[in-house]
Design a protein around this motif. Structure first.
Motif, short mmCIF file in Angstrom:
data_model
loop_
_atom_site.label_atom_id
_atom_site.label_comp_id
_atom_site.label_asym_id
_atom_site.label_seq_id
_atom_site.Cartn_x
_atom_site.Cartn_y
_atom_site.Cartn_z
N ILE A 369 0.75 -1.09 0.00
CA ILE A 369 -0.03 -0.20 0.14
C ILE A 369 0.82 1.23 0.15
O ILE A 369 1.66 1.41 0.89
N PRO A 370 0.53 2.46 -0.87
CA PRO A 370 1.44 3.46 -0.81
C PRO A 370 1.02 4.36 0.36
O PRO A 370 0.22 4.16 1.03
N ILE A 373 -2.20 5.97 1.39
CA ILE A 373 -3.22 5.29 1.94
C ILE A 373 -2.87 4.41 3.27
O ILE A 373 -3.75 3.47 3.43
N GLN A 374 -1.77 4.69 3.59
CA GLN A 374 -1.43 3.96 4.75
C GLN A 374 -2.05 4.54 6.01
O GLN A 374 -2.23 5.67 6.28
N LEU A 375 -2.87 3.81 6.67
CA LEU A 375 -3.58 4.10 7.95
C LEU A 375 -2.63 4.81 8.73
O LEU A 375 -1.54 4.16 9.26
N PHE B 402 -12.50 0.10 12.99
CA PHE B 402 -12.60 1.62 13.37
C PHE B 402 -13.83 1.56 14.49
O PHE B 402 -14.78 0.63 14.50
N TYR B 414 -12.02 6.20 3.21
CA TYR B 414 -10.70 5.57 3.11
C TYR B 414 -11.07 4.35 2.41
O TYR B 414 -10.07 3.83 1.40
N SER B 417 -10.72 4.64 -1.27
CA SER B 417 -9.23 4.86 -1.75
C SER B 417 -8.39 3.50 -1.65
O SER B 417 -7.73 3.15 -2.78
N LEU B 418 -8.79 2.69 -0.67
CA LEU B 418 -8.14 1.43 -0.65
C LEU B 418 -8.64 0.57 -1.60
O LEU B 418 -7.70 -0.12 -2.36
N PHE B 421 -6.92 1.67 -5.12
CA PHE B 421 -5.60 1.23 -5.22
C PHE B 421 -5.64 -0.39 -5.38
O PHE B 421 -4.90 -0.85 -6.38
#
Lengths: 699, 440
Positions: A369-370, A373-375, B402, B414, B417-418, B421
Motif C-alpha cells: 500500500i502506498p 493510503i497507509q492508515l 474503527f 478511506y 481509496s483502498l 488502489f
C-alpha cells in the motif's frame, strides 16, 4: 398537533407504558431506558401479565396482560401519558385503537385524557394503517411519532423514549443546545457525537421515522424547536421522499427567525435509481420536492448561501444556516455557525473526528500500500481501551474456530507426491529435522524456534522414560507380560495406570505456570531474556506467599489443600535442599550454555522462597514433570501471547510427552519380563491378601 | 414495492370491480383467435408489451394494428421488447376505443395530509407532469374509513367543469377505482386515460399500480402476481425472500444500476483479479445512504445497497452475510462492514454471525481473500470487534477496525481509496490469493 412546546414530547415527569414489552427488542431497550430515566411505569404483553422485568439497580418494570389491565391496576397518579408501541406490524393498528378506546372511555367518564403521545417504533406498518392511525389519533387529540421512529431523547432531563443513545445514552449524548431532527434514528447518535467534537451538546434528539407517511412532520418539530429557548442550533438530517421539507421551508419563509439550521441531505445516488429499498421506504414520487436534487434546491434557495465547505469563506454571511455536503464536516460547520453568531458552546471541544483505527493488521498487503493510503497508528479511547485490554487478556491464547472435522485434518496431508505434516514435507523433516522436533510439529503445527529448546525436550523425554520397575506404568506392563499379553496390551496397560493422582502433574504444572505468568501486568515478555529475571523473581515470591496464605487458611480450617504442582518429589525430600538428579542435568545444561529460562528459573525461585518464608520445612525438589512443563511453557509462551495456539493444546503437550515416554519405558519392562519371566509370575500369593470383609462360612 | 400492469388489471381486477375495459387478447394466441379478435375490433387495435415500465407509447412498446398479419408480427416483436433496462414478459392486443374525451386519474397517499389523494384531469392521455397545474387537481379523501361516494366525486368533477353528461358514469368509475385501491392494498394506482365514448361509456384504457408489500390485503388478491424477466437479480431475489421471512432485523439489498456508479463490468483480466467494487455490509438506513453516497462520490463502486440494521438475531445476520458472500465475494475488492453507533443492535451477536459466515463461506470453500474495513459502535462493541478480529487473524485477511469515534463517512472515504488502489494493482489482490483456484 397537541404539543405546544418541544418539552411536551418528553420531560422527566412523563409516565411511559410499553406495548409488547417482553419482546426481544422492547425488553432490552426498556431496561436501558429505565436505567437512564426511570420513566417507565409498566408494559403489557399477551399472556405475560404478572411478570416483572428486572432492571439492575433500579425499580423493576411490571408487566400486565393488556393495556386495560395496566390502566386498571396502576394508581391514578401514575397512569401513562406516553405510549411506546413495539408490537408486530399487523398488531399496531389494534394497539392504537385499543389505547384510543380506553382514552375515550376515560373522557366519557369525566376523567382526564391521559395519553398525549404515541411513539410507534414498529417498522413495516402499511401506508393505509399509518394514515388511519394518523386520523384516529388526531380526532382524539393525541400526537403520533413514527411509524418506524427510534424515539426521542432529552439529555437535560436524562430521559428517553425508544432506543436513542443505545445502551449508554448518558455517555453518548451529552446535554447541550442543539436539537437534532432526523429521518434516521441511528443518525441522531452519530450527529450527536459529531457535535460533541465541536463542544455542542444535545437539547432534544428526535427520530421522525422514515416510512412513506411521517405522522408528525418536520415542520411541526421545527416550529417547536424554533420556539424553544434552550435550542440554539437545529440540525436536520433528511432523505429523499415526501414533501415534508418543502412544507417546512415554506413555513420557515413565512416567519422571521434567526435560529440557525444545518441540513444534511443523504441519498444523492438515489437520483439515478428507480426503486430504492432501504430501511426507509420514503422514495415515492409526489412531484417536485421529493427527490434528492429537489431537496437540495429547496434548502439552498432558502439559506441563500453555498453549502458549507472545509474552507468556507469568513466573509459569507450566514443568517439562516447552510447545507453540509459531507457529514464529517459537521463539527467544523457547527463551530463556524456558533462563532459567527457569537454563541457560547456548551462545553470544551472534544477531539475532532479523524481516521483512528482501533485495531489493524494489513499483513503482506500493508507492504504494497502506498504511503498516502497507509492508515495512521490509532488507539481505542477509554473506556474501550481498558475493555479491549481486559477482554484480550481473558481470551489468552488462540480462540480456534470450530467446524465439522469429519474427513478433515490440519495435520497430515498427501498432495499426490509428498506426505506433509502441517504443510511441511515429511522427507525434509527426515533429512534435516529430528524425531523430537517432528513429534512436536505433529502435536502443535510448528517446530521449536531454538535449537536449545529441542535439546531440552530431548533431555527431558529421556528423563521421563522411567521412574523404576516399581512404578505403576512399569508394573502394569509387567503384569501384561505375566498374563501372556501382547506388547500392545502392555502399552495400553501402562496408559491405563495414568490418572489424576499419577502422571497428570505435568498438566497441572503447565497450567499453573501459564496462569501465573499471565497475571503479570505486561505479560508479553521474552521468557528467555535474563533482563526479566527480576520480574520473574518477584512473581515467584508473590506465588510463594499466596500459597503460604492459602495453606495456612486451609490448615486453620482443617481442610485439605492442593500442593503446588511440579514440585516436591517423594524420593528426593529429606535434604535441606533437594534436587532431582534428572532435573540437575537440565539445570547444568542451561547454566553451561548461558541460557536463561524464565519458567525454570521461576520454579527454582519458588522452591527457594517457599523454604525461606518457612512455608515448606525444606527446599523441595522440582520434579521432572514440572521441568517438562516449564520447558514446554517456554516454547509456547510467545505463541500464546500472539494467539497462535490454544491454551487447551498447550496444557496437553507435557502430559502427552510424559505419557509417551512412560509407555516407551513400560514396553521396555514388558519385553524384558516377556523374555525372562515365567507365566503368571506376578500373581500374588493368596495368603498375602488381607480379607477385610467378615463373612459366615455357612452362607 | 410490487407493481401491477395493465394486463394483470385486465385479466384479474377490472371485471371484479366493474370497471369497463377494452377487449383484449394475450399473446401467444392461435391465428384463428387473433383473426376473430381483429374482426370484433373492426381491424383496429393496439399491440402492447407487458413490461414493468412507464412511457410505453414513447418507447415504441405500443403499436397500432390494422390486420391479423400485422398483429402477429408486432406481438412477436413486442413480447421480447426491451425498454428502460426492463424486458417484456409477454404482449397483448387491446381493441381501439374511439373517444370524445380522455380523463386522467391517480390515487396515492399524500405525505402532508397523511390521507389518500385523488388527482383528476380532464386532459388525460398525456404525461400528467407535463400538464399545467390549472388543468389538474388533487382531492383529499377526508375520511379514509368511509372512503368516497359518487356524489362526492360528482362534486369534484363539477368543480373541474366536467361536461354534465359525463359526470355520472365517470364518478361511478372513479369510485370503482377507489374500491379497488383500498381493497387490494395499493400504495398508488393510475388510469390514464379513461376514454369517454360518444355514448358516454367510460373505459379504462391504461392502468398501472404499486402494491404496498406491508399491507396484508396484497396477500389476498386471489391470483398470483406474474413474474417478469430480469426484474431482480438472483442475489436480490434470494435476499428479498430471506428478508420477507421474518420481521426481526433487516436484510434489505438493492442492486445499483451501473450508471449510478460508473463501474465497468469485469474489466480486470482473469477470474482471480476480478475487482468490481466494494462489498458493503451496512447497518441502519441513514448510515447506508451516507456510506453509499460517499463510496460513489469517491469511486468506491458499492456492489449493491444494503441495510442489515434493526438488531438482527444471529441466524438472521449469518445467513444474510452468507448470501452476500456467495453472490459477491468473487468480484469484490474490499469488504466493508460499517454502521454508526448502534442504539440497539448487539454488535457481539452481529459480528459473531458475520465472522462465522466469513469462516464457513469464504475460508472453508476456498474463496478469495480480500481486505476488510470495519467501523461500528454500540452495545457489546469490544466483544464484537475482538471476535471478528480473531477470525480475520486466523484466516490471514488484512483488516482495519474503527470505532464510533471515526465518522462513517471518513471510513467510507478511506475504503474507496483502498479499493481504488487494489483495483489498479492486481498484484495486491494476487498477493493475498496465492492459493486461490477460481470459483468456490
Amino acid at each position: 398537533m397537541r404539543a405546544k412546546k418541544i418539552t411536551d414530547f418528553l420531560t422527566k415527569n412523563d409516565r411511559v407504558a410499553v406495548s409488547n414489552i417482553t419482546g426481544r427488542e422492547a425488553c432490552s431497550v426498556s431496561i436501558n431506558s429505565q436505567r437512564y430515566g426511570q420513566n417507565i411505569i409498566g408494559g403489557w404483553a399477551l399472556g405475560k401479565g404478572g411478570n416483572f422485568i428486572k432492571v439492575p439497580g433500579k425499580k423493576s418494570i411490571p408487566v400486565f396482560s393488556d393495556y386495560g389491565d395496566l390502566l386498571n391496576k396502576l394508581p391514578e397518579e401514575i397512569q401513562p401519558n406516553k405510549i411506546v408501541i413495539y408490537s408486530p406490524p399487523n398488531a399496531v393498528y389494534g394497539e392504537v385503537k385499543n389505547i384510543i378506546r380506553h382514552t375515550k372511555s376515560n373522557t366519557n367518564n369525566g376523567l382526564q385524557n391521559k395519553v398525549e403521545t404515541i411513539y410507534i417504533i414498529t417498522e413495516n406498518v402499511s401506508v393505509e394503517v399509518s394514515a388511519k392511525i394518523y386520523h384516529l389519533a388526531q380526532d382524539n387529540n393525541i400526537d403520533v411519532v413514527g411509524c418506524n421512529t427510534l424515539g426521542i431523547i432529552s439529555p437535560h432531563d436524562k430521559v428517553r423514549i425508544g432506543a436513542i443513545g443505545g445502551d449508554s445514552p448518558w455517555s453518548s449524548i451529552l446535554p447541550g443546545s442543539a436539537t437534532i431532527i432526523s429521518n434516521s434514528g441511528n443518525m441522531v447518535n452519530t450527529i450527536a457525537s459529531y457535535l460533541k467534537g465541536a463542544g455542542i451538546g444535545v437539547r432534544y434528539g428526535i427520530s421522525t421515522g422514515k416510512d412513506k407517511l411521517i405522522l408528525t412532520s418536520i415542520k411541526d418539530y421545527l416550529k417547536l424547536a424554533l420556539n424553544d429557548r434552550k435550542t440554539k442550533l437545529i440540525m436536520l438530517y433528511v432523505e429523499p421522499g415526501g414533501l415534508y421539507e418543502l412544507d417546512a421551508v415554506n413555513y420557515l419563509k413565512s416567519i422571521k427567525t434567526s435560529k440557525p439550521i444545518i441540513v444534511y441531505i443523504g441519498g444523492s445516488f438515489t437520483q439515478k435509481m428507480g426503486n430504492v429499498k432501504l430501511g426507509h421506504a420514503g422514495a415515492v414520487v409526489e412531484g417536485f420536492g421529493t427527490s434528492f436534487s429537489d431537496k437540495v434546491e429547496i434548502f439552498d434557495n432558502y439559506f441563500n448561501v453555498p453549502p458549507f465547505k472545509r474552507r468556507y469563506h469568513r466573509n459569507i454571511k450566514v443568517t439562516r444556516g447552510f447545507r453540509i455536503e459531507v457529514l464529517h464536516d459537521l463539527p467544523m460547520a457547527a463551530r463556524f455557525i456558533f462563532d459567527s453568531k457569537n454563541l457560547k458552546r456548551d462545553f470544551n471541544e472534544y477531539r475532532p473526528p479523524r481516521l483512528n483505527p482501533w485495531l489493524k493488521n494489513f499483513g503482506e498487503l500493508g507492504k504494497l500500500i502506498p504511503p498516502k493510503i497507509q492508515l495512521p497508528e490509532g488507539h481505542a479511547p477509554e473506556p474501550y481501551a481498558k475493555q479491549l485490554r481486559k477482554v484480550n487478556a481473558d481470551k489468552f491464547g488462540k480462540m480456534a474456530l470450530r467446524r465439522n472435522m469429519k474427513n478433515a485434518s490440519h495435520v497430515a496431508a498427501l498432495d499426490g507426491k509428498n506426505l506433509r505434516i502441517y504443510g511441511r514435507r515429511v522427507s525434509n523433516q527426515m533429512q534435516h529435522g529430528s524425531f523430537i522436533s517432528t513429534m512436536f510439529l505433529t502435536w502443535t503445527g510448528f517446530t521449536p524456534k531454538y535449537d536449545f529448546e529441542v535439546k531440552l525436550l530431548e533431555s527431558v523425554m529421556i528423563g521421563l522414560l522411567t521412574n523404576g520397575a516399581n512404578g505403576l506404568t512399569a508394573q502394569a506392563a509387567k503384569l501384561t507380560a505375566s498374563a501372556g499379553g501382547t506388547p500392545l496390551n502392555a502399552m495400553i496397560s501402562s496408559l491405563s495406570c495414568m490418572g489424576n493422582d499419577y502422571s497428570s502433574s505435568s498438566y497441572r504444572a503447565i497450567k499453573f505456570l501459564i496462569d501465573k505468568f499471565h497475571e503479570l501486568d505486561s505479560y508479553e515478555i521474552d521468557v528467555y531474556d535474563s533482563n526479566n529475571s527480576k520480574i520473574i523473581s518477584n512473581l515467584a515470591q508473590k506465588a510463594a506467599r499466596e500459597f503460604g496464605l492459602y495453606k495456612v487458611n486451609a490448615e486453620d480450617n482443617l481442610d485439605s489443600y492442593e500442593k503446588v504442582p511440579g514440585i516436591g518429589h517423594p524420593l528426593f525430600k529429606d535434604a535441606t535442599r533437594n534436587v532431582d538428579p534428572r532435573c540437575q542435568v537440565i539445570f547444568d545444561y542451561l547454566f553451561n550454555n548461558n541460557i536463561y529460562h524464565g519458567f525454570i528459573n521461576f520454579y527454582q525461585q519458588l522452591v527457594e522462597f517457599l523454604f525461606l518464608e518457612r512455608i515448606t520445612p525444606n527446599q523441595l525438589a522440582i520434579n521432572i514433570d514440572g521441568v517438562a512443563a516449564a520447558i514446554c511453557a517456554g516454547i509456547f509462551w510467545e505463541r500464546l501471547c500472539e494467539k497462535k495456539i490454544t491454551k487447551k493444546r498447550v496444557y496437553n503437550i507435557p502430559l502427552l510427552m510424559f505419557a509417551f515416554a512412560r509407555v516407551l519405558g513400560g514396553t521396555g519392562e514388558y519385553l524384558d519380563h516377556f523374555d525372562y519371566g515365567t507365566p503368571l509370575d506376578m500373581v500374588e500369593d493368596a495368603q498375602h491378601i488381607k480379607q477385610l470383609t467378615i463373612f459366615d462360612n455357612e452362607d | 414495492m410490487l407493481f401491477l400492469t395493465e394486463l394483470t388489471f385486465l385479466k384479474h381486477l377490472a371485471r371484479r370491480f366493474n370497471i369497463n375495459t377494452p377487449q383484449y387478447l394475450e399473446w401467444p394466441a392461435a391465428r384463428y383467435d387473433l383473426k376473430d379478435f381483429m374482426d370484433r375490433a373492426n381491424n383496429k387495435a393496439l399491440a402492447k408489451a407487458d413490461i414493468l415500465t412507464g412511457s410505453r407509447g414513447k418507447g415504441g412498446a405500443v403499436v397500432n394494428i390494422n390486420s391479423t398479419t400485422e398483429a402477429t408480427k408486432e406481438l412477436t416483436k413486442l413480447s421480447t421488447a426491451y425498454l428502460k433496462e426492463k424486458q417484456a414478459r409477454t404482449a397483448y392486443l387491446v381493441e381501439y376505443i374511439p373517444q370524445k374525451c380522455e380523463v386522467f386519474t391517480a390515487i396515492t397517499y399524500d405525505s402532508l395530509s397523511c390521507s389518500p389523494v385523488i388527482t383528476i384531469s380532464l386532459h388525460g392521455g398525456v404525461d400528467i407532469e407535463s400538464l399545467d397545474s390549472s388543468k389538474k387537481r388533487s382531492f383529499v379523501v377526508e375520511n379514509i374509513y368511509n372512503g368516497i361516494d359518487a356524489y362526492q366525486v360528482g362534486g369534484w368533477l363539477g368543480s373541474l367543469k366536467c361536461p354534465k353528461e359525463m359526470i355520472s358514469k365517470l364518478a361511478v368509475a372513479i369510485v370503482s377505482l377507489w374500491d379497488m385501491f383500498i381493497s387490494c392494498g395499493f400504495m398508488s394506482c393510475e388510469v390514464n386515460p379513461w376514454r369517454i365514448t360518444k355514448e358516454n361509456k367510460v373505459i379504462a384504457c391504461d392502468f398501472k399500480a404499486t402494491l404496498d408489500s406491508n399491507n396484508f390485503r396484497q396477500n389476498n388478491l386471489g391470483f398470483d402476481l406474474p413474474e417478469y424477466p430480469e426484474d431482480v437479480s438472483d442475489f436480490e431475489e434470494e435476499m428479498n425472500a430471506w428478508n420477507n421471512s421474518s420481521y426481526q432485523g433487516q436484510a434489505h439489498v438493492s442492486e445499483i444500476p451501473q450508471k449510478a456508479t460508473k463501474k465497468r463490468k469485469k474489466d480486470n483480466f482473469d477470474e482471480q483479479n476480478i475487482c468490481n467494487g466494494v462489498l458493503p455490509i451496512l447497518f441502519g438506513g441513514g448510515a447506508s445512504l451516507i456510506v453509499t453516497d460517499t463510496l460513489i462520490k469517491c469511486g468506491g463502486d458499492p456492489l449493491f445497497l444494503s441495510d442489515f440494521g434493526g438488531n438482527p438475531p444471529y441466524e438472521r445476520m449469518k445467513k444474510s452475510m452468507e448470501i452476500c458472500l456467495r453472490h459477491h465475494l468473487k468480484d469484490a475488492g474490499v469488504l466493508l462492514i460499517l454502521g454508526g453507533k448502534a442504539n440497539n443492535t448487539r454488535i457481539d451477536v452481529t459480528f459473531k454471525a458475520i465472522s462465522d459466515a466469513i469462516h464457513e463461506y469464504a475460508y472453508l470453500r476456498k474463496g478469495r481473500t480480500i481486505p476488510v474495513i470495519i467501523g461500528r459502535g454500540g452495545p457489546q462493541l469490544i466483544n464484537g470487534i475482538l471476535t471478528i478480529k480473531e477470525t480475520l487473524e486466523e484466516l490471514e485477511w488484512p483488516y482495519a477496525i474503527f470505532g464510533h469515534d471515526t465518522p462513517i463517512s471518513m471510513v467510507a472515504e478511506y475504503t474507496a481509496s483502498l479499493y481504488k488502489f487494489i483495483k489498479r494493482n492486481p498484484k495486491a489482490l494476487r498477493s493475498l490469493n496465492k492459493h486461490f483456484k477460481g470459483e468456490f
